[in-house]
Design a protein around this motif. Structure first.
Motif: not given
Length: 145
Positions: A119-121, A142, A144, A134-136, A129-131, A108
């Protein structure tokens, strides 16, 4: 991991390649596979990279990322401060901007009260939750996951 850090800092690894290799390092259980991740990287010092202005991101205490036993309840603080595990040298990133936390087997991203947002995506995030992939975005920085 320090060799990956160094390879990224001196420009031998692009951001995407660095991210992929760190992700692979987190999954591997073999020392030989870990050594293979850095076999193609130069071995010059990090001070030279800083002098060239290419060390924008650095990892502190990366060994804990490799031991799955230490990941239970794991937390990686991201920010501008040298006290963070993942340091991003960008003025738009807060000193302690966000944290990646391992909870119930899932990563997370948690904003730590940053000034410029997390920001996420493309969506503002406080605790999400992030995978992998994902673009952070932390402030204007920024990358990935």
């Amino acid at each position: 991991m320090s060799a990956l850090q160094h390879g990224y800092a001196v420009g031998s690894l692009e951001t995407d390649t660095f991210s992929e290799r760190v992700e692979f390092a987190l999954r591997t259980t073999s020392q030989d596979e870990l050594r293979g991740l850095t076999a193609d990287l130069p071995t010059t010092g990090w001070r030279a990279a800083l002098a060239r202005g290419r060390a924008a991101v650095s990892l502190r205490r990366p060994a804990s990322l490799l031991d799955p036993a230490q990941l239970a309840g794991g937390r990686i603080v991201i920010g501008r401060s040298s006290a963070c595990e993942l340091v991003i040298a960008d003025d738009t990133v807060s000193r302690r901007h966000a944290a990646l936390e391992l909870r119930d087997g899932a990563w997370r991203l948690v904003d730590l009260g940053s000034s410029n947002g997390t920001w996420v995506n493309g969506r503002r995030a406080a605790d999400v939750e992030v995978w992998p992939g994902d673009e952070l975005q932390l402030g204007a920085a920024c990358f990935r996951l």
